[in-house]
Write a protein that holds these residues in place. Structure first.
Motif, PDB file in Angstrom:
ATOM      1  N   ILE A 216       3.709   5.848  -2.886  1.00  0.00           N
ATOM      2  CA  ILE A 216       5.014   6.404  -3.225  1.00  0.00           C
ATOM      3  C   ILE A 216       5.016   6.439  -5.063  1.00  0.00           C
ATOM      4  O   ILE A 216       5.339   7.542  -5.551  1.00  0.00           O
ATOM      5  N   ASP A 217       4.752   5.216  -5.782  1.00  0.00           N
ATOM      6  CA  ASP A 217       4.319   5.518  -7.172  1.00  0.00           C
ATOM      7  C   ASP A 217       3.361   6.613  -7.445  1.00  0.00           C
ATOM      8  O   ASP A 217       3.856   7.260  -8.630  1.00  0.00           O
ATOM      9  N   LEU A 218       2.565   6.805  -7.007  1.00  0.00           N
ATOM     10  CA  LEU A 218       1.577   7.865  -7.396  1.00  0.00           C
ATOM     11  C   LEU A 218       1.787   9.074  -7.008  1.00  0.00           C
ATOM     12  O   LEU A 218       1.785  10.049  -7.783  1.00  0.00           O
TER      13      LEU A 218
ATOM     14  N   ARG B 286      21.451  14.746  -2.316  1.00  0.00           N
ATOM     15  CA  ARG B 286      21.364  14.055  -3.629  1.00  0.00           C
ATOM     16  C   ARG B 286      20.164  13.195  -3.808  1.00  0.00           C
ATOM     17  O   ARG B 286      19.723  12.920  -4.663  1.00  0.00           O
ATOM     18  N   TYR B 287      19.511  12.422  -2.599  1.00  0.00           N
ATOM     19  CA  TYR B 287      18.629  11.807  -2.549  1.00  0.00           C
ATOM     20  C   TYR B 287      17.263  12.334  -3.029  1.00  0.00           C
ATOM     21  O   TYR B 287      16.432  12.114  -3.841  1.00  0.00           O
ATOM     22  N   ILE B 288      17.126  13.856  -2.257  1.00  0.00           N
ATOM     23  CA  ILE B 288      15.995  14.808  -2.708  1.00  0.00           C
ATOM     24  C   ILE B 288      15.982  14.992  -3.987  1.00  0.00           C
ATOM     25  O   ILE B 288      15.180  15.389  -4.878  1.00  0.00           O
ATOM     26  N   ASP B 289      17.390  15.407  -4.880  1.00  0.00           N
ATOM     27  CA  ASP B 289      17.398  16.049  -5.820  1.00  0.00           C
ATOM     28  C   ASP B 289      17.103  15.146  -6.922  1.00  0.00           C
ATOM     29  O   ASP B 289      16.470  15.182  -7.837  1.00  0.00           O
ATOM     30  N   VAL B 290      17.429  13.690  -6.715  1.00  0.00           N
ATOM     31  CA  VAL B 290      17.338  12.766  -7.715  1.00  0.00           C
ATOM     32  C   VAL B 290      15.738  12.301  -7.684  1.00  0.00           C
ATOM     33  O   VAL B 290      15.258  12.071  -8.811  1.00  0.00           O
ATOM     34  N   ASN B 291      15.310  12.358  -6.489  1.00  0.00           N
ATOM     35  CA  ASN B 291      13.682  12.323  -6.368  1.00  0.00           C
ATOM     36  C   ASN B 291      12.764  13.442  -6.276  1.00  0.00           C
ATOM     37  O   ASN B 291      11.909  13.686  -5.322  1.00  0.00           O
ATOM     38  N   ARG B 292      13.297  14.705  -6.813  1.00  0.00           N
ATOM     39  CA  ARG B 292      12.497  15.944  -6.810  1.00  0.00           C
ATOM     40  C   ARG B 292      11.234  16.074  -7.215  1.00  0.00           C
ATOM     41  O   ARG B 292      10.415  16.794  -6.340  1.00  0.00           O
ATOM     42  N   GLU B 293      10.760  15.148  -8.150  1.00  0.00           N
ATOM     43  CA  GLU B 293       9.364  15.340  -8.539  1.00  0.00           C
ATOM     44  C   GLU B 293       8.296  14.844  -7.305  1.00  0.00           C
ATOM     45  O   GLU B 293       7.593  15.387  -6.785  1.00  0.00           O
ATOM     46  N   PHE B 294       8.942  13.497  -6.963  1.00  0.00           N
ATOM     47  CA  PHE B 294       8.185  12.842  -5.815  1.00  0.00           C
ATOM     48  C   PHE B 294       8.223  13.984  -4.551  1.00  0.00           C
ATOM     49  O   PHE B 294       7.132  14.422  -4.049  1.00  0.00           O
TER      50      PHE B 294
ATOM     51  N   TYR C 140       4.290   6.681   7.074  1.00  0.00           N
ATOM     52  CA  TYR C 140       5.087   5.359   7.158  1.00  0.00           C
ATOM     53  C   TYR C 140       6.321   5.217   5.899  1.00  0.00           C
ATOM     54  O   TYR C 140       7.083   4.597   5.934  1.00  0.00           O
ATOM     55  N   ALA C 141       5.520   5.662   4.771  1.00  0.00           N
ATOM     56  CA  ALA C 141       6.532   5.306   3.584  1.00  0.00           C
ATOM     57  C   ALA C 141       7.680   6.215   3.689  1.00  0.00           C
ATOM     58  O   ALA C 141       8.861   5.590   3.321  1.00  0.00           O
ATOM     59  N   LEU C 142       7.450   7.366   4.133  1.00  0.00           N
ATOM     60  CA  LEU C 142       8.714   8.255   4.248  1.00  0.00           C
ATOM     61  C   LEU C 142       9.740   7.940   5.110  1.00  0.00           C
ATOM     62  O   LEU C 142      10.896   8.023   5.027  1.00  0.00           O
ATOM     63  N   SER C 143       9.136   7.450   6.216  1.00  0.00           N
ATOM     64  CA  SER C 143       9.964   6.613   7.392  1.00  0.00           C
ATOM     65  C   SER C 143      10.734   5.435   6.895  1.00  0.00           C
ATOM     66  O   SER C 143      12.004   5.454   7.131  1.00  0.00           O
ATOM     67  N   GLY C 144      10.070   5.006   6.022  1.00  0.00           N
ATOM     68  CA  GLY C 144      10.863   3.644   5.291  1.00  0.00           C
ATOM     69  C   GLY C 144      11.976   4.013   4.647  1.00  0.00           C
ATOM     70  O   GLY C 144      13.051   3.598   4.624  1.00  0.00           O
ATOM     71  N   LEU C 145      11.729   5.322   3.833  1.00  0.00           N
ATOM     72  CA  LEU C 145      12.520   5.804   2.817  1.00  0.00           C
ATOM     73  C   LEU C 145      13.881   6.394   3.822  1.00  0.00           C
ATOM     74  O   LEU C 145      14.933   6.055   3.314  1.00  0.00           O
ATOM     75  N   ALA C 146      13.451   6.982   4.784  1.00  0.00           N
ATOM     76  CA  ALA C 146      14.699   7.507   5.546  1.00  0.00           C
ATOM     77  C   ALA C 146      15.616   6.585   6.203  1.00  0.00           C
ATOM     78  O   ALA C 146      16.864   6.527   6.124  1.00  0.00           O
TER      79      ALA C 146
ATOM     80  N   LEU D 288       0.807  -1.007  -0.013  1.00  0.00           N
ATOM     81  CA  LEU D 288      -0.140   0.091   0.020  1.00  0.00           C
ATOM     82  C   LEU D 288       0.781   1.206   0.002  1.00  0.00           C
ATOM     83  O   LEU D 288       0.763   2.154  -0.769  1.00  0.00           O
ATOM     84  N   SER D 289       2.069   1.219   0.764  1.00  0.00           N
ATOM     85  CA  SER D 289       2.716   2.506   0.661  1.00  0.00           C
ATOM     86  C   SER D 289       3.412   2.684  -0.677  1.00  0.00           C
ATOM     87  O   SER D 289       3.721   3.847  -0.914  1.00  0.00           O
ATOM     88  N   SER D 290       3.854   1.443  -0.818  1.00  0.00           N
ATOM     89  CA  SER D 290       4.696   1.359  -2.295  1.00  0.00           C
ATOM     90  C   SER D 290       3.835   1.997  -3.604  1.00  0.00           C
ATOM     91  O   SER D 290       4.324   2.703  -4.159  1.00  0.00           O
ATOM     92  N   SER D 291       2.533   1.798  -3.345  1.00  0.00           N
ATOM     93  CA  SER D 291       1.697   2.237  -4.251  1.00  0.00           C
ATOM     94  C   SER D 291       1.367   3.780  -4.202  1.00  0.00           C
ATOM     95  O   SER D 291       1.395   4.398  -5.227  1.00  0.00           O
TER      96      SER D 291
END
Length: 198
Positions: free
Chosen positions: A17-19, A84-92, A57-63, A12-15
């Motif tokens: 993140i994708d959205l 760098r992580y934020i830059d690569v995932n800037r749209e998200f 929950y999703a962001l905590s897992g990413l951290a 559910l959290s991966s879904s």
């Protein structure tokens, strides 16, 4: 049962993140989140209060994932990895910042910094549970590091993070310990790691 629950939360959290990578968090509904999974709304609400809870929950897992891959011998390099992580995932990240979930972005940054500093401290001291840090200087320093990242992001990611970190944070490990309010007399230094980080 626990394994199934864990898998459901992850899917559910991966879904979500994708959205969020494709659209603003505000435009995402629980119905849309579950439509991309093998679960239903009832399962979603069994695990999460709402979509904000799911994103947290999703962001905590990413951290956690981000800081697991860090080489703690250089705390500045660890800090740069967050940029760098934020830059690569800037749209998200922009789809979160430009939404009602803005505070979850700032929480993600702060959690990443906290985990990073604890990793650095663990390398120097061993077990962080016995650290003699004073809570006030520790939090003050964390909020300062968080502010630098947030200002950089809100400013359009224009500045080169390496130059930013080198200009503002030319701090060796001994000074870092002082800034964190850690009594160096109670710290068991690993001299090899400290020399590598200086």
């Amino acid at each position: 049962m626990v394994i199934v629950d864990s898998m459901a939360k992850q899917e559910l959290s991966s879904s979500l993140i994708d959205l969020v990578t494709k659209m603003s968090f505000d435009d995402i509904s629980v119905k849309l989140i579950v439509s991309k999974t093998s679960y239903n709304r009832q399962t979603f609400y069994y695990h999460f209060q709402d979509k904000f809870d799911c994103l947290q929950y999703a962001l905590s897992g990413l951290a956690n994932q981000l800081t697991l891959d860090m080489n703690y011998e250089s705390w500045q390099e660890c800090y740069l990895k967050i940029f760098r992580y934020i830059d690569v995932n800037r749209e998200f990240m922009q789809h979160i910042v430009g939404s009602q979930a803005y505070s979850l972005f700032t929480d993600f940054v702060l959690q990443s910094i906290d985990l990073m500093l604890r990793g650095v401290l663990n390398l120097i001291q061993g077990d962080t549970s016995s650290r003699k840090a004073k809570e006030q200087p520790w939090k003050l320093f964390e909020y300062g590091l968080q502010g630098i990242i947030i200002n950089w992001f809100m400013g359009g990611l224009r500045e080169n993070p390496e130059l930013l970190v080198n200009d503002l944070l030319d701090i060796d490990l001994q000074h870092l310990m002082m800034l964190l309010g850690i009594d160096s007399n109670n710290t068991v230094h690993n001299s090899k790691h400290i020399q590598n980080a200086l």
